[in-house]
Motif scaffolding. Structure first.
Motif, PDB file in Angstrom:
ATOM      1  N   GLU B  69       0.833  -1.202   0.000  1.00  0.00           N
ATOM      2  CA  GLU B  69       0.000   0.000   0.000  1.00  0.00           C
ATOM      3  C   GLU B  69       0.870   1.254   0.000  1.00  0.00           C
ATOM      4  O   GLU B  69       0.569   2.228  -0.683  1.00  0.00           O
ATOM      5  CB  GLU B  69      -0.925  -0.007   1.217  1.00  0.00           C
ATOM      6  N   TRP B  73       0.978   4.363  -2.539  1.00  0.00           N
ATOM      7  CA  TRP B  73       0.816   5.775  -2.167  1.00  0.00           C
ATOM      8  C   TRP B  73       1.954   6.643  -2.666  1.00  0.00           C
ATOM      9  O   TRP B  73       1.776   7.829  -2.882  1.00  0.00           O
ATOM     10  CB  TRP B  73       0.647   5.924  -0.647  1.00  0.00           C
ATOM     11  N   TYR B  77      -0.123   9.544  -4.037  1.00  0.00           N
ATOM     12  CA  TYR B  77      -0.333  10.575  -3.026  1.00  0.00           C
ATOM     13  C   TYR B  77      -0.597  11.936  -3.647  1.00  0.00           C
ATOM     14  O   TYR B  77      -1.435  12.694  -3.171  1.00  0.00           O
ATOM     15  CB  TYR B  77       0.887  10.643  -2.093  1.00  0.00           C
ATOM     16  N   LEU B  80      -4.083  12.218  -4.779  1.00  0.00           N
ATOM     17  CA  LEU B  80      -4.930  12.302  -3.581  1.00  0.00           C
ATOM     18  C   LEU B  80      -4.933  13.720  -3.026  1.00  0.00           C
ATOM     19  O   LEU B  80      -5.994  14.277  -2.711  1.00  0.00           O
ATOM     20  CB  LEU B  80      -4.441  11.321  -2.524  1.00  0.00           C
ATOM     21  N   GLN B  84      -7.981  16.233  -2.663  1.00  0.00           N
ATOM     22  CA  GLN B  84      -8.340  16.742  -1.337  1.00  0.00           C
ATOM     23  C   GLN B  84      -8.339  18.263  -1.295  1.00  0.00           C
ATOM     24  O   GLN B  84      -9.137  18.872  -0.607  1.00  0.00           O
ATOM     25  CB  GLN B  84      -7.344  16.223  -0.298  1.00  0.00           C
ATOM     26  N   LEU B 101     -11.759  10.517  -4.610  1.00  0.00           N
ATOM     27  CA  LEU B 101     -11.104  10.137  -3.351  1.00  0.00           C
ATOM     28  C   LEU B 101     -11.380   8.675  -3.036  1.00  0.00           C
ATOM     29  O   LEU B 101     -10.492   7.928  -2.631  1.00  0.00           O
ATOM     30  CB  LEU B 101     -11.637  10.990  -2.204  1.00  0.00           C
ATOM     31  N   ARG B 105      -8.440   6.073  -2.534  1.00  0.00           N
ATOM     32  CA  ARG B 105      -8.206   5.438  -1.223  1.00  0.00           C
ATOM     33  C   ARG B 105      -8.669   4.009  -1.214  1.00  0.00           C
ATOM     34  O   ARG B 105      -8.065   3.149  -0.576  1.00  0.00           O
ATOM     35  CB  ARG B 105      -8.893   6.262  -0.134  1.00  0.00           C
ATOM     36  N   GLY B 108      -6.022   1.760  -2.585  1.00  0.00           N
ATOM     37  CA  GLY B 108      -4.990   1.469  -1.597  1.00  0.00           C
ATOM     38  C   GLY B 108      -5.440   0.394  -0.619  1.00  0.00           C
ATOM     39  O   GLY B 108      -4.708  -0.559  -0.332  1.00  0.00           O
ATOM     40  N   LEU B 109      -6.672   0.544  -0.159  1.00  0.00           N
ATOM     41  CA  LEU B 109      -7.210  -0.415   0.807  1.00  0.00           C
ATOM     42  C   LEU B 109      -7.304  -1.804   0.193  1.00  0.00           C
ATOM     43  O   LEU B 109      -6.915  -2.815   0.812  1.00  0.00           O
ATOM     44  CB  LEU B 109      -8.589   0.083   1.250  1.00  0.00           C
ATOM     45  N   ARG B 144     -11.498  -0.224   8.033  1.00  0.00           N
ATOM     46  CA  ARG B 144     -10.871   0.845   7.244  1.00  0.00           C
ATOM     47  C   ARG B 144     -11.830   1.367   6.185  1.00  0.00           C
ATOM     48  O   ARG B 144     -11.866   2.562   5.911  1.00  0.00           O
ATOM     49  CB  ARG B 144      -9.584   0.333   6.597  1.00  0.00           C
ATOM     50  N   MET B 148     -13.045   5.166   5.851  1.00  0.00           N
ATOM     51  CA  MET B 148     -12.916   5.896   4.592  1.00  0.00           C
ATOM     52  C   MET B 148     -14.285   6.382   4.113  1.00  0.00           C
ATOM     53  O   MET B 148     -14.450   7.558   3.769  1.00  0.00           O
ATOM     54  CB  MET B 148     -12.316   4.918   3.582  1.00  0.00           C
TER      55      MET B 148
END
Lengths: 375, 618
Positions: B69, B73, B77, B80, B84, B101, B105, B108-109, B144, B148
């Motif tokens: 993960e 990122w 990132y 992201l 954001q 988003l 995310r 990644g999860l 998680r 999220m």
């Protein structure tokens, strides 16, 4: 401010020394994938130099320096506006000493009580896998925590360097492989040791004797460990108390900073502009999370330049490296001392490490480069 | 007979519930002792080679998951941060950013979970440990994902990023309570499974754990629905201006209690009840949630969102999707293949399935109806009402056809819905149709004229013979401006006032005087002495002046011209003509005559006197 740069350099250097030791240690462990004997054979080269003489001194000094400078960094903070990576880095770093102390103390004492015992991988592993699994758990956590802490530190230092483009592809696989192989080696060697315990009663007896001898001093060991852990906890608490006191002291002096695009952020006297941004959720680029290394947080000060703290050497170096124009500051270093500060963020919030490696390729950098070529 | 079956069934249900409650009590009583034994066994297992090996592997898969993960990122990132930090201008924009988003995310999860689970398959675990690890990873995944999802949906502390209508002050509480409830629910479903997957007998602990977690979650959710949805003042921005239509808090709390009670009495039915409750709860809140996205835009534009077509369509679509998803989830939860369900002989299943079919049909029909109606209404409100003084343009045809289309759609949809619902309910509609056929035959003879009218009307409209606002003349001296068009007849307003209702069948050939252009002709009787050429030039000049000087003259499509037409004794008759759009001819003619008269006067002439002078030569 020369001292600040020196402290950073010392923390980095001590961290690198510690990481070198851990890498050697883990590489040695990963040889357990081949056999216990192989592990033992390479021990003299990989681990033993760190356990005696200059190696030991170097290691001890690096550990002490890194730990105390880490706590100093906590105490020197002005707020808890941390990035996720920083929170992880800090939490892992704080968790390591109490977990590792048992291993350090036990290995040192075992060597003193029965020379030659602890420096034998087979015997240590037998203790971990069969007689005191609790220490094995501690050890496992230490390995993962230390490595993650080290990897984050190394990555966030190296990724800002232009050299990362060439070595990045090499470093990342190594960062992944070392602990995985070490843990696999640990498991494999452990199985081998368990088999040997079952098939070799004499060897088992020898280990039992040694364990008995160590058990006699367990009490003193435990006392020493407890004292060490308490001392450490007190130091951590003191560091956080200094931080808390600083926050509380400046709480009564609220200030505000104005940004481009009409955004405003409220904060306390003495916080850096970047901390204002982070506390108020104002989008602001910060690749190195406020260490003054990357230059992505730089701002053009529109008004109130005299109400910011003066730039230090670190800031001047970084600003020069990224070809910053006149009137530009690093938001992570410029601390707000009074009302009336207005700034313009020069890089978009999504700027990444490439903005630090090659500042001229990013919008703020282009403007700066153009300004430089004009003059 | 059915009465007895019903009561017997109720008794059976109550008996089962009683047994179940007693078993729960027993579980609670025995759990502590069992827990002590299980903890001892677990400790013994942990403090051995197997325990160390498990811990090593566990840390390995955790490390691999985190590393993968983290690697992700290092690439993701920057996007992201961009998502954001972008300012959300409208709720719809916030939705787009939120989805981005979620994608970033969520990837990644999923990578973390996939890497950890995949790595776990590579190891030879000590007995009973692998299921435990898989459960723990999934538990982590659920937590998680909840973190999220709640963060993106409610966005505490970032009002512009909120994707659901929640008051700013309530957002933090709602987020925290929802997370706590999801955590408890996840505990209730994963922890017992983890406990039971271990080697030791732990049925009672699992049961007690489930009871504790679900009870706490239910209590929390009841408190949440009563506290946050209760007061009128605390409703979201979208609902602030509207009168409260329906109480929210109490039904929501009841739904939670209902699910909890069902679980208490019959755990196997609980998932379906939970899905049902979620669907109902969502349906209650869906209006606000959907209109939330159009609300603030329209606030600035100053028009009420309720008239818009898009939110109405979105709402009906959302209702439909929620219902279908609920049905799908229920089918999954029941774990019964649909084909087996259809062959099931139980009458309840049959009735349920058929009602489901009817519900789906009704939803579909509702969706189509809403879509047609909103589109028609929106077009109609955009077209200005027909102006009889203006020439009819393309919009007048829409004005004619759209209301008709609306009514026709409603009738057709209703008939289709009724027929297909009857069919879905298993009622044979063939005899009904056949019966209707016999009656229809009888009616048909009677309603011959009606049918003729309707069919004729369809062709009139299809051929665009007339539109609302046009002046038409039909057979039998019916004439007037078209005011209203229905399926059977057209209403014509005579220029003197009376309203003719003409069935299409009796309309006959239509003379539409409002199309494209008209030619107007009029005569000028002048004294016989006038010079024809001079008059012709005068009329032509007046035509040109008329075209250039006056606003009315712009309408002239062909200029005014006149020429000698007839010579009568003592009179020269000049005929003038011009071409113009329908309806303009009267005013234009009056203007032309006025100018001609003035010109004649200037020339010292006048119209031919209506007196024939007879000269007798004596």
């Amino acid at each position: 401010m020369r001292g600040e740069a020196l402290i950073r350099r010392a923390r980095l250097a001590s961290g690198l020394v510690l990481m070198a030791f851990v890498t050697c240690h883990l590489a040695n462990l990963s040889l357990g994938l081949r056999s216990l004997a192989e592990m033992e054979a390479w021990r003299m080269l990989l681990t033993a130099p760190w356990t005696r003489g200059a190696g030991l001194w170097l290691l001890g000094a690096a550990g002490t320096i890194h730990l105390s400078l880490g706590l100093y960094a906590v105490a020197a903070r002005r707020s808890l506006a941390l990035s996720t990576t920083d929170v992880m880095q800090l939490a892992l770093g704080l968790a390591i000493p109490p977990l590792a102390i048992a291993h350090v103390v036990a290995t040192a004492t075992a060597n003193a009580v029965s020379p030659g015992f602890a420096s034998n991988y087979g015997q240590i592993l037998a203790v971990y896998w069969s007689f005191a699994p609790f220490y094995a758990f501690l050890q496992l956590f230490v390995v993962v925590f230390v490595w993650m802490h080290a990897a984050i530190g190394l990555y966030s230092w190296l990724v800002l360097k232009p050299v990362w483009r060439r070595i990045g592809g090499l470093v990342i696989p190594v960062l992944f492989a070392v602990p995985v192989l070490a843990l696999l080696g640990f498991a494999q060697a452990g199985q081998e040791v368990l088999d040997k315990l079952a098939s070799d009663p004499a060897w088992k007896q020898m280990i039992l004797d040694n364990v008995g001898r160590i058990a006699k001093v367990t009490r003193e060991l435990a006392d020493f460990q407890r004292a060490a852990i308490w001392t450490y906890l007190a130091a951590v608490a003191a560091a956080f108390a200094i931080l808390g006191a600083r926050i509380l002291r400046h709480r009564r002096r609220p200030l505000a900073v104005a940004y481009d695009g009409g955004a405003r952020a409220g904060g306390r006297h003495g916080l850096s502009i970047l901390e204002f941004s982070r506390l108020n959720d104002v989008p602001h680029a910060h690749v190195c999370s406020g260490r003054g290394r990357c230059g992505t947080c730089r701002v053009r000060v529109e008004s109130g330049a005299d109400r910011l703290s003066a730039p230090g050497d670190l800031e001047r170096d970084t600003l020069a490296r990224v070809h910053a124009g006149a009137g530009e500051r690093l938001a992570c270093q410029a601390r707000v001392l009074d009302e009336g500060v207005a700034v313009t963020r020069l890089l978009p919030a999504f700027a990444d490490a490439s903005a630090a490696r090659a500042p001229q390729e990013w919008p703020g950098g282009q403007a700066a480069a153009a300004a430089e070529s004009r003059t | 007979m059915s009465d007895q079956g019903m009561s017997g069934w109720s008794l059976e249900l109550l008996g089962a519930a009683k047994q179940r409650l007693e078993a729960l009590g027993l579980d609670l009583a025995r759990a502590p002792e069992e827990a002590r034994r299980a903890a001892e066994a677990a400790h013994a297992t942990l403090m051995s080679g197997a325990g160390v090996r498990s811990a090593t592997y566990l840390l390995l898969i955790l490390f691999i998951g985190i590393a993968v993960e983290w690697l992700y990122w290092t690439y993701a990132y920057s996007p992201l941060r961009a998502a954001q930090s972008a300012p959300a201008l409208t709720p719809l924009h916030a939705l787009r950013l939120g989805l981005r988003l979620l994608l970033l995310r969520g990837s990644g999860l999923l990578l973390f979970t996939a890497a950890a689970l995949g790595a776990s398959a590579a190891f030879t675990w000590p007995p009973h440990v692998h299921p435990l690890v898989v459960f723990a990873t999934l538990f982590l995944l659920v937590l998680r994902a909840a973190w999220m999802g709640v963060g993106i949906l409610i966005a505490p502390g970032r009002p512009h990023r909120r994707l659901v209508p929640v008051a700013p002050r309530a957002a933090r509480w709602l987020a925290a309570a929802l997370l706590a409830a999801i955590f408890l629910l996840a505990c209730g479903s994963f922890l017992p499974a983890m406990v039971e997957s271990g080697g030791v007998a732990a049925h009672h602990i699992a049961s007690a754990l489930r009871l504790a977690a679900y009870t706490a979650a239910a209590a929390l959710l009841v408190a949440l629905s009563l506290a946050l949805f209760g007061r009128p003042g605390s409703r979201g921005a979208a609902g602030a201006a509207r009168a409260p239509l329906f109480p929210r808090s109490f039904p929501l709390a009841m739904l939670v209690v209902f699910v909890y009670a069902v679980w208490l009495l019959s755990p196997r039915a609980a998932p379906v009840a939970a899905i049902l409750a979620v669907v109902v709860g969502l349906q209650i809140g869906l209006h606000d949630m959907v209109y939330f996205y159009w609300h603030s835009e329209d606030e600035t534009a100053g028009k009420p969102a309720d008239r818009e077509a898009l939110p109405a369509i979105a709402l009906s679509l959302a209702r439909f999707v929620v219902a279908l998803a609920g049905i799908g989830a229920a089918a999954l939860a029941l774990d019964t293949p649909v084909s087996a369900l259809a062959e099931s002989s139980s009458p309840w299943v049959g009735v349920g399935l058929r009602l489901l079919g009817v519900a789906v049909l009704a939803l579909l029909a509702h969706g189509v109806w809403i879509a047609v109606r909103s589109v028609v209404d929106q077009r109609l409100s955009r077209i200005a009402p027909a102006d009889p003084h203006q020439p009819p343009d393309a919009s007048s045809r829409l004005l004619t056809l759209l209301p008709l289309l609306r009514v026709t759609t409603a009738v057709v949809l209703l008939v289709l819905l009724v027929l297909s619902s009857l069919w879905a309910l298993g009622i044979e509609i063939t005899p009904l149709l056949a019966g209707a056929g016999v009656v229809g035959l009888a009616l048909g003879f009677g309603a011959q004229a009606l049918v003729r009218d309707v069919i004729a009307g369809v062709f009139y409209l299809a051929e665009d013979a007339f539109r609302v606002g046009e002046y038409v003349e039909g057979a039998g001296n019916t004439k007037g401006t078209v005011e209203r068009i229905t399926l059977r007849s057209v209403a014509l307003r005579h220029h003197n006032g009376p309203l003719h209702f003409v069935p299409y069948g009796a309309l006959g050939s239509v003379r539409n005087t409002s199309r494209d252009w008209v030619i107007d002709k009029f005569n000028l009787p002048l004294p016989i002495e006038v010079e024809s050429e001079k008059i012709r030039k005068m009329i032509k000049k007046i035509g040109e002046q008329l075209k250039e000087d006056t606003a009315l003259g712009q309408h002239l499509m062909e200029p005014l011209k006149g020429k000698l037409y007839r010579v009568d004794p003592g009179v020269k008759v000049f005929r003038c003509k011009f071409r113009c759009p329908p309806g303009k001819q009267f005013d234009l003619r009056a203007a032309a005559l006025k100018r001609i008269e003035a010109a004649l006067k200037e020339m010292g002439l006048g119209y031919a006197a209506g007196v024939n002078t007879v000269i007798v030569k004596g």
